[in-house]
Design a protein around this motif. Structure first.
Motif, PDB file in Angstrom:
ATOM      1  N   LEU A  13      43.316  28.083  39.191  1.00 21.64           N
ATOM      2  CA  LEU A  13      42.422  29.216  39.427  1.00 21.64           C
ATOM      3  C   LEU A  13      42.005  29.279  40.887  1.00 21.64           C
ATOM      4  O   LEU A  13      41.854  30.369  41.460  1.00 21.64           O
ATOM      5  CB  LEU A  13      41.184  29.124  38.530  1.00 21.64           C
ATOM      6  N   ILE A  14      41.823  28.110  41.496  1.00 18.99           N
ATOM      7  CA  ILE A  14      41.473  28.076  42.917  1.00 18.99           C
ATOM      8  C   ILE A  14      42.641  28.582  43.754  1.00 18.99           C
ATOM      9  O   ILE A  14      42.436  29.256  44.773  1.00 18.99           O
ATOM     10  CB  ILE A  14      41.074  26.650  43.341  1.00 18.99           C
ATOM     11  N   ASP A  15      43.877  28.266  43.338  1.00 22.62           N
ATOM     12  CA  ASP A  15      45.049  28.798  44.038  1.00 22.62           C
ATOM     13  C   ASP A  15      44.939  30.311  44.180  1.00 22.62           C
ATOM     14  O   ASP A  15      45.254  30.869  45.234  1.00 22.62           O
ATOM     15  CB  ASP A  15      46.333  28.480  43.252  1.00 22.62           C
ATOM     16  N   ALA A  16      44.516  30.980  43.105  1.00 18.05           N
ATOM     17  CA  ALA A  16      44.425  32.441  43.120  1.00 18.05           C
ATOM     18  C   ALA A  16      43.145  32.930  43.779  1.00 18.05           C
ATOM     19  O   ALA A  16      43.172  33.876  44.574  1.00 18.05           O
ATOM     20  CB  ALA A  16      44.515  32.970  41.693  1.00 18.05           C
ATOM     21  N   ALA A  17      42.010  32.306  43.465  1.00 20.06           N
ATOM     22  CA  ALA A  17      40.730  32.772  44.004  1.00 20.06           C
ATOM     23  C   ALA A  17      40.700  32.746  45.523  1.00 20.06           C
ATOM     24  O   ALA A  17      40.049  33.584  46.154  1.00 20.06           O
ATOM     25  CB  ALA A  17      39.590  31.916  43.447  1.00 20.06           C
ATOM     26  N   SER A  18      41.404  31.803  46.118  1.00 18.15           N
ATOM     27  CA  SER A  18      41.408  31.673  47.575  1.00 18.15           C
ATOM     28  C   SER A  18      42.405  32.607  48.239  1.00 18.15           C
ATOM     29  O   SER A  18      42.479  32.646  49.471  1.00 18.15           O
ATOM     30  CB  SER A  18      41.716  30.225  47.971  1.00 18.15           C
ATOM     31  N   LEU A  19      43.172  33.373  47.432  1.00 13.65           N
ATOM     32  CA  LEU A  19      44.187  34.274  47.975  1.00 13.65           C
ATOM     33  C   LEU A  19      43.876  35.748  47.753  1.00 13.65           C
ATOM     34  O   LEU A  19      44.524  36.610  48.348  1.00 13.65           O
ATOM     35  CB  LEU A  19      45.548  33.978  47.331  1.00 13.65           C
ATOM     36  N   ILE A  20      42.925  36.064  46.892  1.00 12.13           N
ATOM     37  CA  ILE A  20      42.637  37.468  46.582  1.00 12.13           C
ATOM     38  C   ILE A  20      41.922  38.095  47.767  1.00 12.13           C
ATOM     39  O   ILE A  20      40.753  37.814  48.044  1.00 12.13           O
ATOM     40  CB  ILE A  20      41.779  37.576  45.307  1.00 12.13           C
ATOM     41  N   GLY A  21      42.643  38.951  48.518  1.00 15.70           N
ATOM     42  CA  GLY A  21      42.056  39.563  49.707  1.00 15.70           C
ATOM     43  C   GLY A  21      41.781  38.528  50.782  1.00 15.70           C
ATOM     44  O   GLY A  21      42.339  37.435  50.803  1.00 15.70           O
ATOM     45  N   GLY A  22      40.885  38.883  51.696  1.00 19.11           N
ATOM     46  CA  GLY A  22      40.442  37.963  52.733  1.00 19.11           C
ATOM     47  C   GLY A  22      39.073  37.410  52.392  1.00 19.11           C
ATOM     48  O   GLY A  22      38.539  37.638  51.296  1.00 19.11           O
ATOM     49  N   THR A  23      38.478  36.699  53.318  1.00 17.14           N
ATOM     50  CA  THR A  23      37.192  36.047  53.065  1.00 17.14           C
ATOM     51  C   THR A  23      36.109  37.043  52.680  1.00 17.14           C
ATOM     52  O   THR A  23      35.315  36.801  51.756  1.00 17.14           O
ATOM     53  CB  THR A  23      36.756  35.250  54.308  1.00 17.14           C
ATOM     54  N   ALA A  24      36.058  38.181  53.359  1.00 13.12           N
ATOM     55  CA  ALA A  24      35.033  39.179  53.048  1.00 13.12           C
ATOM     56  C   ALA A  24      35.215  39.733  51.639  1.00 13.12           C
ATOM     57  O   ALA A  24      34.237  39.891  50.889  1.00 13.12           O
ATOM     58  CB  ALA A  24      35.074  40.308  54.073  1.00 13.12           C
ATOM     59  N   ILE A  25      36.461  40.004  51.259  1.00 14.19           N
ATOM     60  CA  ILE A  25      36.741  40.508  49.918  1.00 14.19           C
ATOM     61  C   ILE A  25      36.358  39.474  48.870  1.00 14.19           C
ATOM     62  O   ILE A  25      35.811  39.799  47.812  1.00 14.19           O
ATOM     63  CB  ILE A  25      38.232  40.875  49.778  1.00 14.19           C
ATOM     64  N   GLN A  26      36.620  38.200  49.148  1.00 12.34           N
ATOM     65  CA  GLN A  26      36.317  37.138  48.190  1.00 12.34           C
ATOM     66  C   GLN A  26      34.824  36.978  47.952  1.00 12.34           C
ATOM     67  O   GLN A  26      34.414  36.376  46.962  1.00 12.34           O
ATOM     68  CB  GLN A  26      36.931  35.827  48.672  1.00 12.34           C
ATOM     69  N   GLY A  27      34.012  37.522  48.829  1.00 10.03           N
ATOM     70  CA  GLY A  27      32.568  37.518  48.608  1.00 10.03           C
ATOM     71  C   GLY A  27      32.134  38.487  47.532  1.00 10.03           C
ATOM     72  O   GLY A  27      31.007  38.407  47.041  1.00 10.03           O
ATOM     73  N   ARG A  28      33.032  39.414  47.147  1.00 10.33           N
ATOM     74  CA  ARG A  28      32.708  40.405  46.123  1.00 10.33           C
ATOM     75  C   ARG A  28      33.693  40.392  44.949  1.00 10.33           C
ATOM     76  O   ARG A  28      33.303  40.573  43.800  1.00 10.33           O
ATOM     77  CB  ARG A  28      32.724  41.814  46.745  1.00 10.33           C
ATOM     78  N   ALA A  29      34.984  40.220  45.253  1.00 12.77           N
ATOM     79  CA  ALA A  29      36.015  40.331  44.221  1.00 12.77           C
ATOM     80  C   ALA A  29      35.822  39.290  43.124  1.00 12.77           C
ATOM     81  O   ALA A  29      35.404  38.162  43.386  1.00 12.77           O
ATOM     82  CB  ALA A  29      37.396  40.192  44.850  1.00 12.77           C
ATOM     83  N   SER A  30      36.181  39.661  41.901  1.00 10.64           N
ATOM     84  CA  SER A  30      36.007  38.771  40.754  1.00 10.64           C
ATOM     85  C   SER A  30      37.269  38.755  39.905  1.00 10.64           C
ATOM     86  O   SER A  30      38.069  39.691  39.926  1.00 10.64           O
ATOM     87  CB  SER A  30      34.821  39.239  39.902  1.00 10.64           C
ATOM     88  N   PHE A  31      37.429  37.700  39.119  1.00  7.86           N
ATOM     89  CA  PHE A  31      38.564  37.625  38.202  1.00  7.86           C
ATOM     90  C   PHE A  31      38.450  38.698  37.114  1.00  7.86           C
ATOM     91  O   PHE A  31      39.460  39.246  36.669  1.00  7.86           O
ATOM     92  CB  PHE A  31      38.645  36.244  37.563  1.00  7.86           C
ATOM     93  N   GLY A  32      37.222  39.001  36.690  1.00  3.41           N
ATOM     94  CA  GLY A  32      37.049  40.046  35.685  1.00  3.41           C
ATOM     95  C   GLY A  32      37.498  41.401  36.200  1.00  3.41           C
ATOM     96  O   GLY A  32      38.195  42.145  35.502  1.00  3.41           O
ATOM     97  N   GLY A  33      37.106  41.730  37.427  1.00  2.00           N
ATOM     98  CA  GLY A  33      37.544  42.988  38.019  1.00  2.00           C
ATOM     99  C   GLY A  33      39.034  43.024  38.248  1.00  2.00           C
ATOM    100  O   GLY A  33      39.692  44.046  38.017  1.00  2.00           O
ATOM    101  N   ASN A  34      39.598  41.900  38.682  1.00  2.00           N
ATOM    102  CA  ASN A  34      41.032  41.801  38.910  1.00  2.00           C
ATOM    103  C   ASN A  34      41.802  42.043  37.617  1.00  2.00           C
ATOM    104  O   ASN A  34      42.824  42.739  37.600  1.00  2.00           O
ATOM    105  CB  ASN A  34      41.346  40.417  39.485  1.00  2.00           C
ATOM    106  N   LEU A  35      41.296  41.501  36.515  1.00  4.71           N
ATOM    107  CA  LEU A  35      41.932  41.693  35.217  1.00  4.71           C
ATOM    108  C   LEU A  35      41.813  43.145  34.757  1.00  4.71           C
ATOM    109  O   LEU A  35      42.797  43.754  34.317  1.00  4.71           O
ATOM    110  CB  LEU A  35      41.296  40.760  34.187  1.00  4.71           C
ATOM    111  N   CYS A  36      40.621  43.712  34.861  1.00  2.60           N
ATOM    112  CA  CYS A  36      40.398  45.065  34.339  1.00  2.60           C
ATOM    113  C   CYS A  36      41.057  46.140  35.188  1.00  2.60           C
ATOM    114  O   CYS A  36      41.347  47.230  34.678  1.00  2.60           O
ATOM    115  CB  CYS A  36      38.904  45.333  34.213  1.00  2.60           C
ATOM    116  N   ASN A  37      41.301  45.871  36.458  1.00  3.48           N
ATOM    117  CA  ASN A  37      42.062  46.813  37.272  1.00  3.48           C
ATOM    118  C   ASN A  37      43.498  46.913  36.766  1.00  3.48           C
ATOM    119  O   ASN A  37      44.177  47.922  36.923  1.00  3.48           O
ATOM    120  CB  ASN A  37      42.050  46.381  38.735  1.00  3.48           C
TER     121      ASN A  37
END
Length: 295
Positions: free
Chosen positions: A93-117
Motif C-alpha cells: 500500500l505504501i508503494d502506491a500511496a507514495s506514487l499517487i500524484g506528487g507530494t501536494a496531491i498526496q496531502g489530499r488524495a485518498s485510496f477511497g477516492g482513487n477507487l471510486c474514480n
C-alpha cells in the motif's frame, strides 16, 4: 466550473441522506483531486459536493496486529505512508500511496477516492485487490461490503448505487510468510498516469507457494486479476520457470489499447516485465528481506 452546492456531513447517515436527496448528480468529496477537476472541466455533471472528511469513520486509520487494517475512504495518502504500523505490515500500500500524484496531491488524495474514480489506471486499486481488501459501503439501504476486486465495473463506473458511498476500506491482516509488491511504469518520474501497473502477492508454506495473486492495471477496462498467473505459481516453490509462466499469463490476459501514453505492444510487454519484478519482490518481502527500488 459548474454551479454547484457544497455540504459537509458529520455522520455516515447524514452523508447518505445528502447524497440521496442530491440525486445522480451529487458526488462525494473526499480528497477532491479528481472530482474537482471533473467539475471544472465539465467532464461530469455535478450539482452537489458532499464532503465526508468530517465523518470519523471516513478518516479512520487503524492497523491492529492480527486484526487487519481499517482505512477510512478520505484518509489522505501522506497519513498512510506516515503511519509506522501500515508501513511495516502493508508495504504494498505504501508503494502506491507514495506514487499517487506528487507530494501536494498526496496531502489530499485518498485510496477511497482513487477507487471510486474507477480509472483503469488507478494506482491504489491493484494492491488493494492483491491484499484481499473490501469496501465498506453505506447508503439509504444500510451497509454492505464488496470486495475491491468486484467494485469497478468499467472505466469510471462502479457498483455504487444512488445515495451510496464508500466509508472505509478493510484489508485483512497479512498472513505469515506472505508478501506483496506494487510497481508501475510511467513516462516521467512523477505525477503521471501509469502506462501499466501491477500488484502481486504471495504466501508460502514450507517453501511452496500456496496463494498467489497478480493484478494488472491500465491494460484493460478495469484492473485485471490474472487467474492463470496465480495458477502457474501455486503448488510448487517459486522458480524462474513459474515466474516466467506467470508473466506470460499476464501478457496473454491483458486487453490494452493504443493511446498517447503507450501502445498495445508496449503495454503487453510491460505487463510481463512488471509481473516478474513484483513477484520477485513479493517473495523477498515474504522472507523479510528489504526491497530496493527499480530503475
Amino acid at each position: 466550473m459548474q454551479d454547484l452546492r457544497y455540504a459537509r456531513a458529520s455522520s455516515v447517515a447524514e452523508a447518505a441522506r445528502l447524497l440521496a436527496d442530491g440525486g445522480p448528480t451529487a458526488r462525494v468529496l473526499a480528497g477532491g483531486t479528481d472530482v474537482i477537476v471533473q467539475a471544472r472541466e465539465r467532464t461530469r455533471q455535478i450539482t452537489l459536493f458532499v464532503d465526508i472528511k468530517g465523518i470519523p469513520e471516513a478518516v479512520d486509520l487503524r492497523a491492529a496486529n492480527g486484526e487487519g487494517l481499517t482505512l477510512g475512504a478520505a484518509t489522505p495518502c501522506h497519513q498512510i505512508y506516515g503511519d509506522a504500523a501500515v508501513t511495516s505490515s502493508y508495504p504494498a500500500l505504501i508503494d502506491a500511496a507514495s506514487l499517487i500524484g506528487g507530494t501536494a496531491i498526496q496531502g489530499r488524495a485518498s485510496f477511497g477516492g482513487n477507487l471510486c474514480n474507477s480509472s483503469p489506471a488507478a494506482d491504489g486499486v491493484p494492491p488493494l485487490i492483491a491484499l484481499g481488501a473490501s469496501a465498506l459501503i453505506a447508503g439509504p439501504g444500510g451497509e454492505r461490503r464488496v470486495p475491491v476486486a468486484r467494485f469497478t465495473t468499467g472505466p469510471g463506473q462502479n457498483v455504487l448505487e444512488e445515495g451510496e458511498f464508500v466509508v472505509a476500506l478493510e484489508v485483512p491482516a497479512p498472513a505469515p510468510a506472505s508478501g506483496a509488491r506494487f510497481l508501475r511504469f510511467i513516462p516521467r518520474n512523477e505525477m503521471d498516469i501509469a502506462v501499466v501497473n501491477v500488484a502481486s502477492s504471495l504466501r508460502f508454506d514450507g517453501g511452496e507457494v500456496v496463494e498467489a495473486c497478480v493484478v494488472v492495471g491500465a491494460a484493460a477496462p478495469t484492473a485485471l486479476v490474472v487467474e492463470a498467473a496465480g495458477e502457474a505459481l501455486v503448488g510448487s516453490p517459486l522458480s524462474e520457470e513459474s515466474i516466467a509462466a506467470a508473466a506470460a499469463a499476464a501478457r496473454d490476459a491483458v486487453r490494452p489499447i493504443d493511446d498517447m501514453r503507450g501502445s498495445i505492444r508496449q503495454r503487453r510487454h510491460l505487463a510481463g516485465v512488471l509481473t516478474e519484478r513484483t513477484l520477485r519482490d513479493a517473495a523477498r518481502r515474504a522472507r523479510g528481506e528489504e526491497v530496493v527500488s527499480h530503475p
